[in-house]
Design a protein around this motif. Sequence first.
Motif, PDB file in Angstrom:
ATOM      1  N   ASP A  86       0.828  -1.207   0.000  1.00 13.89           N
ATOM      2  CA  ASP A  86       0.000   0.000   0.000  1.00 13.89           C
ATOM      3  C   ASP A  86       0.864   1.260   0.000  1.00 13.89           C
ATOM      4  OD1 ASP A  86      -2.223  -1.614   0.014  1.00 13.89           O
ATOM      5  OD2 ASP A  86      -2.660  -1.349   2.155  1.00 13.89           O
ATOM      6  N   LYS A  87       1.931   1.249   0.807  1.00  7.89           N
ATOM      7  CA  LYS A  87       2.836   2.401   0.856  1.00  7.89           C
ATOM      8  C   LYS A  87       3.521   2.571  -0.503  1.00  7.89           C
ATOM      9  CE  LYS A  87       2.433   3.574   5.207  1.00  7.89           C
ATOM     10  NZ  LYS A  87       1.972   4.835   5.669  1.00  7.89           N
ATOM     11  N   GLY A  88       3.876   1.462  -1.131  1.00  7.79           N
ATOM     12  CA  GLY A  88       4.484   1.523  -2.459  1.00  7.79           C
ATOM     13  C   GLY A  88       3.522   2.128  -3.462  1.00  7.79           C
ATOM     14  N   GLN A  89       2.262   1.703  -3.393  1.00  9.58           N
ATOM     15  CA  GLN A  89       1.244   2.255  -4.301  1.00  9.58           C
ATOM     16  C   GLN A  89       1.068   3.750  -4.048  1.00  9.58           C
ATOM     17  OE1 GLN A  89       1.147  -0.361  -6.620  1.00  9.58           O
ATOM     18  NE2 GLN A  89      -0.771   0.671  -6.958  1.00  9.58           N
ATOM     19  N   ALA A  90       1.022   4.127  -2.780  1.00  6.78           N
ATOM     20  CA  ALA A  90       0.873   5.546  -2.448  1.00  6.78           C
ATOM     21  C   ALA A  90       2.075   6.334  -2.970  1.00  6.78           C
ATOM     22  CB  ALA A  90       0.738   5.734  -0.927  1.00  6.78           C
ATOM     23  N   TYR A  91       3.255   5.761  -2.835  1.00  2.00           N
ATOM     24  CA  TYR A  91       4.468   6.408  -3.331  1.00  2.00           C
ATOM     25  C   TYR A  91       4.391   6.577  -4.848  1.00  2.00           C
ATOM     26  CZ  TYR A  91       9.361   7.227  -4.485  1.00  2.00           C
ATOM     27  OH  TYR A  91      10.512   7.751  -4.987  1.00  2.00           O
ATOM     28  N   ILE A  92       3.965   5.526  -5.529  1.00  2.00           N
ATOM     29  CA  ILE A  92       3.842   5.584  -6.986  1.00  2.00           C
ATOM     30  C   ILE A  92       2.815   6.646  -7.380  1.00  2.00           C
ATOM     31  CG2 ILE A  92       3.018   4.294  -9.004  1.00  2.00           C
ATOM     32  CD1 ILE A  92       4.316   1.780  -7.688  1.00  2.00           C
ATOM     33  N   ASP A  93       1.682   6.659  -6.647  1.00  2.00           N
ATOM     34  CA  ASP A  93       0.651   7.672  -6.922  1.00  2.00           C
ATOM     35  C   ASP A  93       1.212   9.082  -6.740  1.00  2.00           C
ATOM     36  OD1 ASP A  93      -1.124   5.643  -7.435  1.00  2.00           O
ATOM     37  OD2 ASP A  93      -2.145   5.774  -5.488  1.00  2.00           O
ATOM     38  N   LEU A  94       1.947   9.276  -5.651  1.00  5.29           N
ATOM     39  CA  LEU A  94       2.519  10.596  -5.395  1.00  5.29           C
ATOM     40  C   LEU A  94       3.572  10.952  -6.443  1.00  5.29           C
ATOM     41  CD1 LEU A  94       2.878  10.535  -1.509  1.00  5.29           C
ATOM     42  CD2 LEU A  94       1.259  11.864  -2.862  1.00  5.29           C
ATOM     43  N   GLU A  95       4.377   9.972  -6.812  1.00  3.68           N
ATOM     44  CA  GLU A  95       5.395  10.205  -7.845  1.00  3.68           C
ATOM     45  C   GLU A  95       4.749  10.608  -9.167  1.00  3.68           C
ATOM     46  OE1 GLU A  95       8.875  10.142  -8.299  1.00  3.68           O
ATOM     47  OE2 GLU A  95       8.873  10.370  -6.118  1.00  3.68           O
ATOM     48  N   SER A  96       3.603  10.014  -9.479  1.00  5.30           N
ATOM     49  CA  SER A  96       2.933  10.353 -10.740  1.00  5.30           C
ATOM     50  C   SER A  96       2.366  11.771 -10.696  1.00  5.30           C
ATOM     51  CB  SER A  96       1.824   9.349 -11.051  1.00  5.30           C
ATOM     52  OG  SER A  96       0.759   9.483 -10.125  1.00  5.30           O
ATOM     53  N   LYS A  97       2.116  12.293  -9.504  1.00  7.56           N
ATOM     54  CA  LYS A  97       1.579  13.643  -9.370  1.00  7.56           C
ATOM     55  C   LYS A  97       2.675  14.714  -9.411  1.00  7.56           C
ATOM     56  CE  LYS A  97      -2.422  12.170  -6.693  1.00  7.56           C
ATOM     57  NZ  LYS A  97      -3.094  12.205  -5.402  1.00  7.56           N
ATOM     58  N   VAL A  98       3.917  14.317  -9.216  1.00  7.78           N
ATOM     59  CA  VAL A  98       5.005  15.290  -9.130  1.00  7.78           C
ATOM     60  C   VAL A  98       5.237  16.031 -10.453  1.00  7.78           C
ATOM     61  CG1 VAL A  98       7.507  15.508  -8.783  1.00  7.78           C
ATOM     62  CG2 VAL A  98       6.129  14.227  -7.149  1.00  7.78           C
ATOM     63  N   PRO A  99       5.391  15.340 -11.603  1.00  8.74           N
ATOM     64  CA  PRO A  99       5.675  16.090 -12.846  1.00  8.74           C
ATOM     65  C   PRO A  99       4.621  17.145 -13.190  1.00  8.74           C
ATOM     66  CG  PRO A  99       6.179  13.769 -13.166  1.00  8.74           C
ATOM     67  CD  PRO A  99       5.504  13.903 -11.839  1.00  8.74           C
ATOM     68  N   PRO A 100       3.313  16.803 -13.109  1.00 13.81           N
ATOM     69  CA  PRO A 100       2.329  17.864 -13.396  1.00 13.81           C
ATOM     70  C   PRO A 100       2.426  19.030 -12.402  1.00 13.81           C
ATOM     71  CG  PRO A 100       1.242  15.719 -13.375  1.00 13.81           C
ATOM     72  CD  PRO A 100       2.641  15.516 -12.934  1.00 13.81           C
ATOM     73  N   ARG A 102       5.139  20.008 -10.877  1.00 13.80           N
ATOM     74  CA  ARG A 102       6.332  20.786 -11.228  1.00 13.80           C
ATOM     75  C   ARG A 102       6.020  21.697 -12.411  1.00 13.80           C
ATOM     76  NH1 ARG A 102      10.755  16.096 -10.458  1.00 13.80           N
ATOM     77  NH2 ARG A 102      11.075  16.407  -8.226  1.00 13.80           N
ATOM     78  N   THR A 103       5.320  21.148 -13.404  1.00  9.97           N
ATOM     79  CA  THR A 103       4.936  21.955 -14.564  1.00  9.97           C
ATOM     80  C   THR A 103       4.060  23.122 -14.118  1.00  9.97           C
ATOM     81  OG1 THR A 103       5.005  19.981 -15.963  1.00  9.97           O
ATOM     82  CG2 THR A 103       3.794  21.863 -16.815  1.00  9.97           C
ATOM     83  N   LYS A 104       3.105  22.824 -13.247  1.00  8.37           N
ATOM     84  CA  LYS A 104       2.212  23.872 -12.750  1.00  8.37           C
ATOM     85  C   LYS A 104       2.999  24.907 -11.945  1.00  8.37           C
ATOM     86  CE  LYS A 104      -2.300  24.473 -10.683  1.00  8.37           C
ATOM     87  NZ  LYS A 104      -3.484  23.805 -10.193  1.00  8.37           N
ATOM     88  N   ALA A 105       3.983  24.445 -11.177  1.00  7.21           N
ATOM     89  CA  ALA A 105       4.810  25.368 -10.393  1.00  7.21           C
ATOM     90  C   ALA A 105       5.582  26.300 -11.320  1.00  7.21           C
ATOM     91  CB  ALA A 105       5.766  24.592  -9.493  1.00  7.21           C
ATOM     92  N   VAL A 106       6.129  25.746 -12.401  1.00  4.53           N
ATOM     93  CA  VAL A 106       6.857  26.575 -13.361  1.00  4.53           C
ATOM     94  C   VAL A 106       5.902  27.598 -13.979  1.00  4.53           C
ATOM     95  CG1 VAL A 106       8.047  26.515 -15.603  1.00  4.53           C
ATOM     96  CG2 VAL A 106       8.639  24.855 -13.829  1.00  4.53           C
TER      97      VAL A 106
END
Length: 166
Positions: A86-100, A102-106
Amino acid sequence: MGENPLEERMGQSLGDFLADSFAFVSQARLRAQDELEAKVREEMKAKAKEELARQAQAFSHCETALTQEQSCLRQSEKDLKKRFFDKGQAYIDLESKVPPLRTKAVELEGKAKATKAKMAKLEERATDREVHLGRVEAELTQQAKAFKKTEAKPIEDTAGFEDALA
C-alpha cells in the motif's frame, strides 16, 4: 538333585550340605538379585515412561505455542507485506503527481513574474496618476480662483450698469 531336596540333603555330609546350601543360597541370592534388578528395571522403565509422557506433553504444549506463534508471525508478515505494498502504491501515486505539479509550479512562477511586472507598471501608473491628479487639482484650484474673480467682476459691472440706468 531329586524330587525332595531336603531328603537328599539329610543323607549328605556336613561339608556337602554346606556346599549345597551355599550354592542354593548363592542361586537364591542371584535369583533375588535378578528379580530386584528386574523390578528396578521395571520401575525405571515406568519412571522413564512417566518422564517421557511429561516431556511429550511439555513438547506438545511448546509445539502448540510455537505453531500459534508461527501463525501470528505469518499473519504479521502478510499485514506488513500489505502495508508495504500500500505504501508503495501511495508512493507511486505521489510520484505520478510530481511532474504535473512541477509543470504547474513553473507556470505559476511565470505568472508570478508577469504579475510582479504588471504590479510594477500599475504602481508606476498609479504614481503617474497621483502626480497628474495633483496637477489637475492645482489647475482646478487656480481655475476656481480665476472663476471667482471673473464672477465677482460681472457683479461689480452690474452695479455700475444699474448706477448708469438710474
